[in-house]
Design a protein around this motif. Sequence first.
Motif, PDB file in Angstrom:
ATOM      1  N   GLY A   1      -9.845   5.939  -0.405  1.00 16.49           N
ATOM      2  CA  GLY A   1      -8.551   6.423   0.048  1.00 16.49           C
ATOM      3  C   GLY A   1      -7.426   5.623  -0.563  1.00 16.49           C
ATOM      4  O   GLY A   1      -7.392   5.394  -1.776  1.00 16.49           O
ATOM      5  N   THR A   2      -6.519   5.144   0.262  1.00 15.26           N
ATOM      6  CA  THR A   2      -5.382   4.375  -0.247  1.00 15.26           C
ATOM      7  C   THR A   2      -5.778   2.986  -0.739  1.00 15.26           C
ATOM      8  O   THR A   2      -4.960   2.286  -1.324  1.00 15.26           O
ATOM      9  N   GLY A   3      -7.008   2.568  -0.469  1.00 16.22           N
ATOM     10  CA  GLY A   3      -7.561   1.400  -1.145  1.00 16.22           C
ATOM     11  C   GLY A   3      -7.212   0.049  -0.587  1.00 16.22           C
ATOM     12  O   GLY A   3      -7.247  -0.955  -1.313  1.00 16.22           O
ATOM     13  N   LEU A   4      -6.928  -0.041   0.700  1.00 16.04           N
ATOM     14  CA  LEU A   4      -6.550  -1.334   1.271  1.00 16.04           C
ATOM     15  C   LEU A   4      -7.632  -2.392   1.068  1.00 16.04           C
ATOM     16  O   LEU A   4      -7.333  -3.540   0.736  1.00 16.04           O
ATOM     17  N   CYS A   5      -8.883  -2.014   1.267  1.00 14.77           N
ATOM     18  CA  CYS A   5      -9.976  -2.993   1.120  1.00 14.77           C
ATOM     19  C   CYS A   5     -10.064  -3.508  -0.315  1.00 14.77           C
ATOM     20  O   CYS A   5     -10.224  -4.707  -0.551  1.00 14.77           O
TER      21      CYS A   5
ATOM     22  N   LEU B   1       0.842  -1.183   0.000  1.00 15.42           N
ATOM     23  CA  LEU B   1       0.000   0.000   0.000  1.00 15.42           C
ATOM     24  C   LEU B   1       0.888   1.247   0.000  1.00 15.42           C
ATOM     25  O   LEU B   1       1.948   1.264   0.624  1.00 15.42           O
ATOM     26  N   LEU B   2       0.443   2.268  -0.715  1.00 17.97           N
ATOM     27  CA  LEU B   2       1.173   3.534  -0.782  1.00 17.97           C
ATOM     28  C   LEU B   2       0.357   4.635  -0.139  1.00 17.97           C
ATOM     29  O   LEU B   2      -0.858   4.716  -0.349  1.00 17.97           O
ATOM     30  N   GLU B   3       1.002   5.478   0.640  1.00 24.76           N
ATOM     31  CA  GLU B   3       0.357   6.681   1.138  1.00 24.76           C
ATOM     32  C   GLU B   3       1.281   7.869   0.912  1.00 24.76           C
ATOM     33  O   GLU B   3       2.494   7.710   0.734  1.00 24.76           O
ATOM     34  N   ALA B   4       0.725   9.048   0.862  1.00 25.03           N
ATOM     35  CA  ALA B   4       1.520  10.248   0.652  1.00 25.03           C
ATOM     36  C   ALA B   4       2.417  10.483   1.863  1.00 25.03           C
ATOM     37  O   ALA B   4       1.991  10.344   3.010  1.00 25.03           O
TER      38      ALA B   4
ATOM     39  N   GLY C   1      -7.786  10.948   2.227  1.00 30.47           N
ATOM     40  CA  GLY C   1      -7.614   9.658   1.567  1.00 30.47           C
ATOM     41  C   GLY C   1      -6.212   9.316   1.154  1.00 30.47           C
ATOM     42  O   GLY C   1      -5.978   8.213   0.672  1.00 30.47           O
ATOM     43  N   VAL C   2      -5.239  10.220   1.314  1.00 29.74           N
ATOM     44  CA  VAL C   2      -3.875   9.899   0.880  1.00 29.74           C
ATOM     45  C   VAL C   2      -3.058   9.255   1.982  1.00 29.74           C
ATOM     46  O   VAL C   2      -1.857   9.035   1.815  1.00 29.74           O
ATOM     47  N   VAL C   3      -3.687   8.947   3.129  1.00 27.14           N
ATOM     48  CA  VAL C   3      -3.008   8.208   4.191  1.00 27.14           C
ATOM     49  C   VAL C   3      -3.890   7.038   4.632  1.00 27.14           C
ATOM     50  O   VAL C   3      -5.103   7.042   4.445  1.00 27.14           O
ATOM     51  N   LEU C   4      -3.251   6.027   5.220  1.00 25.57           N
ATOM     52  CA  LEU C   4      -3.970   4.853   5.704  1.00 25.57           C
ATOM     53  C   LEU C   4      -4.532   5.127   7.094  1.00 25.57           C
ATOM     54  O   LEU C   4      -3.843   5.663   7.954  1.00 25.57           O
ATOM     55  N   TRP C   5      -5.784   4.727   7.317  1.00 28.00           N
ATOM     56  CA  TRP C   5      -6.438   4.898   8.613  1.00 28.00           C
ATOM     57  C   TRP C   5      -6.693   3.545   9.248  1.00 28.00           C
ATOM     58  O   TRP C   5      -6.846   2.538   8.550  1.00 28.00           O
ATOM     59  N   PRO C   6      -6.760   3.488  10.586  1.00 23.92           N
ATOM     60  CA  PRO C   6      -6.806   2.198  11.292  1.00 23.92           C
ATOM     61  C   PRO C   6      -7.946   1.278  10.899  1.00 23.92           C
ATOM     62  O   PRO C   6      -7.753   0.067  10.791  1.00 23.92           O
TER      63      PRO C   6
ATOM     64  N   LEU D   1     -14.433  -2.353  -7.735  1.00 26.96           N
ATOM     65  CA  LEU D   1     -14.521  -0.938  -8.103  1.00 26.96           C
ATOM     66  C   LEU D   1     -14.197  -0.109  -6.866  1.00 26.96           C
ATOM     67  O   LEU D   1     -14.894  -0.175  -5.857  1.00 26.96           O
ATOM     68  N   ALA D   2     -13.124   0.675  -6.946  1.00 26.35           N
ATOM     69  CA  ALA D   2     -12.718   1.556  -5.854  1.00 26.35           C
ATOM     70  C   ALA D   2     -13.118   2.984  -6.209  1.00 26.35           C
ATOM     71  O   ALA D   2     -12.795   3.471  -7.295  1.00 26.35           O
ATOM     72  N   THR D   3     -13.827   3.651  -5.296  1.00 28.06           N
ATOM     73  CA  THR D   3     -14.305   5.000  -5.577  1.00 28.06           C
ATOM     74  C   THR D   3     -13.822   5.973  -4.498  1.00 28.06           C
ATOM     75  O   THR D   3     -13.676   5.615  -3.332  1.00 28.06           O
ATOM     76  N   ASP D   4     -13.597   7.202  -4.911  1.00 32.35           N
ATOM     77  CA  ASP D   4     -13.261   8.276  -3.990  1.00 32.35           C
ATOM     78  C   ASP D   4     -13.656   9.587  -4.652  1.00 32.35           C
ATOM     79  O   ASP D   4     -13.762   9.655  -5.882  1.00 32.35           O
ATOM     80  N   TYR D   5     -13.852  10.621  -3.833  1.00 32.14           N
ATOM     81  CA  TYR D   5     -14.280  11.892  -4.416  1.00 32.14           C
ATOM     82  C   TYR D   5     -13.104  12.722  -4.927  1.00 32.14           C
ATOM     83  O   TYR D   5     -13.297  13.737  -5.562  1.00 32.14           O
ATOM     84  N   ARG D   6     -11.867  12.252  -4.653  1.00 26.70           N
ATOM     85  CA  ARG D   6     -10.670  12.915  -5.156  1.00 26.70           C
ATOM     86  C   ARG D   6      -9.873  11.956  -6.021  1.00 26.70           C
ATOM     87  O   ARG D   6      -9.915  10.735  -5.836  1.00 26.70           O
ATOM     88  N   GLN D   7      -9.082  12.532  -6.939  1.00 26.92           N
ATOM     89  CA  GLN D   7      -8.299  11.714  -7.853  1.00 26.92           C
ATOM     90  C   GLN D   7      -6.998  11.219  -7.217  1.00 26.92           C
ATOM     91  O   GLN D   7      -6.511  10.129  -7.550  1.00 26.92           O
ATOM     92  N   GLU D   8      -6.407  12.009  -6.310  1.00 34.73           N
ATOM     93  CA  GLU D   8      -5.095  11.643  -5.760  1.00 34.73           C
ATOM     94  C   GLU D   8      -5.077  10.271  -5.105  1.00 34.73           C
ATOM     95  O   GLU D   8      -4.158   9.470  -5.361  1.00 34.73           O
ATOM     96  N   PRO D   9      -6.060   9.927  -4.268  1.00 29.02           N
ATOM     97  CA  PRO D   9      -6.045   8.575  -3.677  1.00 29.02           C
ATOM     98  C   PRO D   9      -6.152   7.465  -4.720  1.00 29.02           C
ATOM     99  O   PRO D   9      -5.521   6.414  -4.572  1.00 29.02           O
TER     100      PRO D   9
END
Length: 247
Positions: free
Chosen positions: A100-104, A39-42, A67-72, A117-125
């Motif tokens: 976000g970073t898309g772990l799931c 997994l990658l995070e900013a 969404g650019v960081v991993l949350w617990p 299908l992974a969705t987010d409201y921003r493009q960066e994640p």
Amino acid sequence: MAPWISGAVMGLAPPHLVGMTLAQSHLLVPVSKELSIDLLEAALPEQERFVEGALESTGAAEGDPYGVVLWPAAQVVAAALLALLLRDGSRRRIVELGCGTGLCSLAASTVPKTVVLATDYRQEPLELLQQAAVLNRERLQRTGAIETSTISTKCLDFTQQAVPEADVIVAADLLYLRSASEALARGCIAALRTGSHILVGDSDRPGRQAFLSVLRSALREDRGNFERLQGWSLASPRRTTGFGAWA
């Protein structure tokens, strides 16, 4: 709505830092005792740059790209999702909201014949997720153990747009704002009524009660709640210890 996932994450180690650059941190995140996910995070300088850009453009931190960081809670939901998919082979279409970073999504892609299908409201994640998908696929293919499925990505704001149809809808650490929490609950209710399975994880965010209130009102029952599980914490003001999950 009885919770069932506590056993799915017992004994999992917290994320392990593999390496980092000025722009990104590369993590290896256990989602089962046998499987870890790349997994990658900013990196912190990039996070600060995004925050500063949000403040300059809006005058408030509302544009902060969490969404650019991993949350617990993502580790809980990813582990529960993987266990569900391996147990029930008929559930193949997976949609992750606010990925976000898309772990799931990355965990789901390791199960054969899944459509993710992974969705987010921003493009960066979504860009971080696609890069991580390549790393994950290459490492797992080198071991010869797993052939990963392709992950599709889409910019989607579930507070304004309908939740796509799927066999399983997942969401982790999205209950920050009351409005978003209520919108997520409405999306979950609509998905439940079409036969979807729902997995939601939360690190005790402010919107949890709003989320549960909408669910309980629509489903006319009081049994829905988050199950308290032990989480992990890293040295960052955005990370918290302990999280819950609802299924």
